[in-house]
Each structure stands twice: as C-alpha cells, then as structure tokens.
Design a protein around this motif. Structure first.
Motif, PDB file in Angstrom:
ATOM      1  N   ASP A 149       0.844  -1.191   0.000  1.00  0.00           N
ATOM      2  CA  ASP A 149       0.000   0.000   0.000  1.00  0.00           C
ATOM      3  C   ASP A 149       0.881   1.243   0.000  1.00  0.00           C
ATOM      4  OD1 ASP A 149      -2.037  -1.749   0.143  1.00  0.00           O
ATOM      5  OD2 ASP A 149      -2.714  -1.223   2.161  1.00  0.00           O
ATOM      6  N   GLY A 150       0.489   2.224  -0.797  1.00  0.00           N
ATOM      7  CA  GLY A 150       1.245   3.474  -0.843  1.00  0.00           C
ATOM      8  C   GLY A 150       2.154   3.584  -2.055  1.00  0.00           C
ATOM      9  N   GLU A 151       2.527   2.427  -2.647  1.00  0.00           N
ATOM     10  CA  GLU A 151       3.421   2.491  -3.817  1.00  0.00           C
ATOM     11  C   GLU A 151       2.633   2.596  -5.114  1.00  0.00           C
ATOM     12  OE1 GLU A 151       6.630  -0.318  -4.093  1.00  0.00           O
ATOM     13  OE2 GLU A 151       7.118  -0.049  -1.966  1.00  0.00           O
ATOM     14  N   ILE A 152       3.195   3.342  -6.066  1.00  0.00           N
ATOM     15  CA  ILE A 152       2.516   3.561  -7.349  1.00  0.00           C
ATOM     16  C   ILE A 152       2.705   2.366  -8.275  1.00  0.00           C
ATOM     17  CG2 ILE A 152       2.443   4.994  -9.436  1.00  0.00           C
ATOM     18  CD1 ILE A 152       3.444   7.311  -7.706  1.00  0.00           C
ATOM     19  N   GLY A 153       1.621   1.929  -8.879  1.00  0.00           N
ATOM     20  CA  GLY A 153       1.683   0.835  -9.836  1.00  0.00           C
ATOM     21  C   GLY A 153       0.393   0.774 -10.628  1.00  0.00           C
ATOM     22  N   GLU A 154       0.173  -0.377 -11.257  1.00  0.00           N
ATOM     23  CA  GLU A 154      -1.005  -0.537 -12.118  1.00  0.00           C
ATOM     24  C   GLU A 154      -2.194  -1.051 -11.307  1.00  0.00           C
ATOM     25  OE1 GLU A 154      -0.279  -3.072 -15.504  1.00  0.00           O
ATOM     26  OE2 GLU A 154      -2.422  -3.346 -15.878  1.00  0.00           O
ATOM     27  N   ILE A 155      -3.357  -0.469 -11.556  1.00  0.00           N
ATOM     28  CA  ILE A 155      -4.580  -0.911 -10.893  1.00  0.00           C
ATOM     29  C   ILE A 155      -5.081  -2.194 -11.554  1.00  0.00           C
ATOM     30  CG2 ILE A 155      -7.000  -0.342 -10.379  1.00  0.00           C
ATOM     31  CD1 ILE A 155      -6.248   2.596 -10.515  1.00  0.00           C
ATOM     32  N   VAL A 156      -5.349  -3.210 -10.729  1.00  0.00           N
ATOM     33  CA  VAL A 156      -5.907  -4.478 -11.205  1.00  0.00           C
ATOM     34  C   VAL A 156      -7.211  -4.694 -10.445  1.00  0.00           C
ATOM     35  CG1 VAL A 156      -5.539  -6.978 -11.208  1.00  0.00           C
ATOM     36  CG2 VAL A 156      -3.644  -5.445 -11.757  1.00  0.00           C
ATOM     37  N   ILE A 157      -8.293  -4.981 -11.165  1.00  0.00           N
ATOM     38  CA  ILE A 157      -9.604  -5.050 -10.507  1.00  0.00           C
ATOM     39  C   ILE A 157     -10.260  -6.420 -10.690  1.00  0.00           C
ATOM     40  CG2 ILE A 157     -11.953  -4.064 -10.426  1.00  0.00           C
ATOM     41  CD1 ILE A 157     -10.761  -1.414 -11.306  1.00  0.00           C
ATOM     42  N   THR A 158     -10.867  -6.907  -9.621  1.00  0.00           N
ATOM     43  CA  THR A 158     -11.675  -8.125  -9.650  1.00  0.00           C
ATOM     44  C   THR A 158     -13.109  -7.735  -9.297  1.00  0.00           C
ATOM     45  OG1 THR A 158      -9.820  -9.508  -8.979  1.00  0.00           O
ATOM     46  CG2 THR A 158     -12.029 -10.379  -8.545  1.00  0.00           C
ATOM     47  N   THR A 159     -14.067  -8.149 -10.113  1.00  0.00           N
ATOM     48  CA  THR A 159     -15.464  -7.867  -9.781  1.00  0.00           C
ATOM     49  C   THR A 159     -15.952  -8.962  -8.840  1.00  0.00           C
ATOM     50  OG1 THR A 159     -16.335  -9.131 -11.647  1.00  0.00           O
ATOM     51  CG2 THR A 159     -15.860  -6.807 -12.055  1.00  0.00           C
ATOM     52  N   LEU A 160     -16.595  -8.579  -7.752  1.00  0.00           N
ATOM     53  CA  LEU A 160     -16.969  -9.563  -6.728  1.00  0.00           C
ATOM     54  C   LEU A 160     -18.367 -10.138  -6.912  1.00  0.00           C
ATOM     55  CD1 LEU A 160     -15.452  -7.695  -3.641  1.00  0.00           C
ATOM     56  CD2 LEU A 160     -14.524  -9.710  -4.790  1.00  0.00           C
TER      57      LEU A 160
END
Ligand code: ZN
Length: 411
Positions: A261-272
């Motif tokens: 948490d706090g570090e910049i990177g790529e957003i990866v999303i899972t739909t629940l």
C-alpha cells in the motif's frame, strides 16, 4: 489492502460461474486446475485478464449468465480494432446504479440537485451510468449528451442545473464559453463530477475558478461496469472505491507482483458480484496507488489516489522512460502558461526530438519563458526538449479525451 474472507468467498462464487459458463477465463482456470481459492496467496496466483483476452472473446464470449438474464450490452471504444462487448444482467445494471448513487452521495449531491449530463449515450457506459445513478438518487436528470454548446448553456440557465457531469476538457470548454458570454451570474452550478481521465491540477484550478464549483473525480471503466466505482470525498483528492463490489490491487506493471500500500503501480480489478461478465484480476493499465490509513471523512471504504497516467503512456525517448504526467507537472508549475499543452515526438536526422507546445499571452517574453521551461524539463527527465509557445486558445480543446501526446516516429 489484503483480500478479506468475505471477498474470497465472493471470488470463489465468480470462479465457479466462469468455469460453468466455459468463458475464456473459465478455461484459463480449468487449465490451471483451480476451482477455488482459500487465501490471499492463492488469490495472487490467479492469472490476470487483459483487454486482448476480452477482444478475443468478441462478440459474446464474455457472457457468463444465461441469455435470458442478459438485459443489455455495453462496448468499449475500439480505437485499436475489435471492440470489447460487456453483457449486463438486471442485477449488474442495478448494482452499478447503487454504486453510482453512492458516488453522488459521497460528493454531497442530493435528490434536490439538478444534474446535467454531457457525456455520450449509447454503446459506451458514460451517459447512461451518470443517469441511472442520478435517478436512483432521486435527483432531476437533464440528459443532454455531448456537444451543442449553445443548447447546453441555455438548458443550464433555464433548468438551473446544479451539477455538471462531463469530461474535464468539456468542462473547461463550457467554463471558457460562460466567461466569454458573460453569463456567469445566470449559472447555478455548485458541483462538477468529472469522468476518469487524467487531468492536471492547473486545469482543475481553472475550471474551479471560472465556474466556481467544487470538483469531483469519478473513476471507472467499461469493462468493470463503467464510471461510478469510486469518487473522492469533499476536500480530499484520493478516491474512495466500493470494496463490496470490487477488489482492487496495485501491481508492478513490469513484474506483475503485488505492491505494498502506498506504492505507485497498475490498478488491477476483480469484480466480486458481477454476473453478466465477471472479471478476475483485470489489468486496467491505469497508474495509481492505495492511499493508506483512514480518511478524515470517516468513511470506511478504502482509497486510491487520483489516476496518475497509463502504463502504456510511457514513452521511450532517447532511451529514457518518460510519463506525460512528468511534463504536465512541470507545465503546471509555470503561472505564465495555460493548462493546455501538446507533446510531439519525432525522429529527425537519426535522433529523437521532443517538441512541447504550450500557450501564453503576448505579455510575456516568450524566448525567455521557453528557455526556462526547457531547462526545467531537462532537469527532470535528462534531455532538452524544443519548447514552442503559441497564443492562448490555439491548442485543440476536445470534448473527448484529448490526445496530448503525438508520437510521429512510427507514422
Ligand atoms: Zn473520505
């Protein structure tokens, strides 16, 4: 932001639905011999899904619920070929509206507001998403759709619109028109909900100053419902996102490993809970970071920072990795120039050249100004660009996501 027990349970139900439907991701899971997960470590071993997987599933390969339950499709723009088709069940449509209503509420918008919607309607998710959420809230919708600035401004005055939903570039265009026509005292706008393109602080400041409205960033993408999966709360820039509907990770875009948490990177999303087209570990290519700690507003929903760019915006110039956001930050630090800019990269006489176009009024010494901007860019990224200054209003303003970087090297 580690995945919770409850979220793991929901992921398992999506895994089972995907395998049953035999969609691309269901097959991927079957090949990997995965039928359920038990821990965060298990989750992080699940394969990613990519936009190209979604394209390969065209037209309806993503459909995971029975046909009789699908009520609508949306499609993401196919600028690079085959579009992506996302099927929605009635519950998906309703869940999306519930999330969007929550966004409006987070921004302090109520059923007494009059919401003017300027993003487009149709196959893409913008206009209709803003509308369904507003209706769920019980607000009055003014469904304009894009363009026709005269009509927009007329309705804005006659209907006394209090909320403007738009892209940042269109909000800026409207702000400039209102200023030009001297009708600011006839405008009743209080808030702007701005779709999830990356925009500079300077542009934000200009829209805020010229329209005198409070601005909110709404996040979302067609593959994951559409806009409405997150928004910032008043006085803060970080966006709360709805972790009862989506699970969000930040990964290193090169190695694919989860980042703290706090570090910049790529957003990866899972739909629940999505039924029509659930997605597991979908790589958005948007850059941001989880904002650690609790928000001052007291809401328990976790937060991500404002979108900082796209992993694929990254340009390699003279062997150096450059993000447009770096240039934008430098431009934003000069008060003499407007927030508009254009970057052109070309290959001349065997070497890469970067030209940056910015706008300034004739009151400034352009030669001196361009030299100072070029120096500052060199200090930041390591090579000297050619900075060209043009009159205010010369650079293109677009209602859609403005293409500010033009790479002419591969034309
Ligand atoms: Zn908050």
């Amino acid at each position: 932001m580690q995945i919770s027990e409850k979220q793991i349970e929901l992921v398992n139900s999506r895994i089972q639905a995907l395998e049953k439907a035999g969609s691309f991701y269901g097959k991927k899971l079957k090949e990997a011999g995965i039928t359920e997960i038990h821990s965060a470590e298990d989750f992080e071993k699940l394969p990613f899904s990519e936009k190209s997987d979604l394209r390969d599933a065209y037209p309806l390969g993503l459909m995971t619920a029975p046909e009789e339950e699908i009520v609508r499709i949306h499609s993401s723009s196919g600028t690079t070929g085959t579009p992506v088709i996302i099927p929605y069940t009635a519950k998906d449509v309703d869940d999306w509206a519930v999330m969007f209503k929550r966004c409006y509420e987070t921004a302090g918008i109520t059923n007494m507001d009059r919401i003017q919607i300027t993003p487009g309607y149709g196959l893409w998710t913008a206009g209709i998403g803003f509308q369904n959420g507003a209706e769920k809230l019980g607000a009055m919708v003014i469904p304009m759709g894009p363009g026709n600035t005269d009509k927009q401004l007329q309705m804005m005055q006659d209907m006394k619109s209090t909320v403007l939903c738009s892209t940042s570039s269109y909000a800026l265009l409207l702000a400039e028109e209102i200023e030009k026509r001297g009708i600011k005292d006839k405008i009743h706008l209080k808030k702007g909900v701005i779709g999830s393109e990356r925009w500079s602080d300077k542009m934000r400041e200009r829209i805020h100053n010229e329209l005198g409205i409070e601005l909110f960033d709404i996040y979302g993408l067609t593959e994951i419902y559409g806009p409405g999966i997150g928004i910032n709360c008043p006085g803060e820039t970080a966006m709360h996102y709805w972790d009862d509907f989506i699970y969000l990770e930040i990964i290193d875009p090169v190695t694919g490993k989860n980042l703290p948490d706090g570090e910049i990177g790529e957003i990866v999303i899972t739909t629940l809970v999505k039924e029509g087209a659930p997605l597991i570990r979908y790589r958005t290519h948007d850059l941001s970071r989880i904002v650690p700690g609790k928000c001052k507003c007291g809401r328990c929903y976790p937060r991500i920072d404002i979108i900082m760019g796209r992993t694929d915006d990254m340009m390699k110039i003279k062997g150096v990795n450059v993000f447009p956001s770096q240039i934008e930050e430098i431009i934003g630090s000069f008060d003499e120039i407007s927030s508009e800019y254009q970057i052109r990269i070309s290959h001349l006489d065997g070497k890469d050249t970067m030209r940056i176009y910015v706008e300034a009024s004739g009151d400034h010494n352009w030669a001196d100004l361009s030299r100072r901007i070029a120096e500052k860019v060199k200090g930041r990224i390591g090579f000297t660009p050619i900075v060209k200054i043009v009159e205010i209003g010369v650079l293109p303003r677009s209602m859609k996501k403005t293409a500010r970087v033009i790479d002419e090297r591969y034309d």
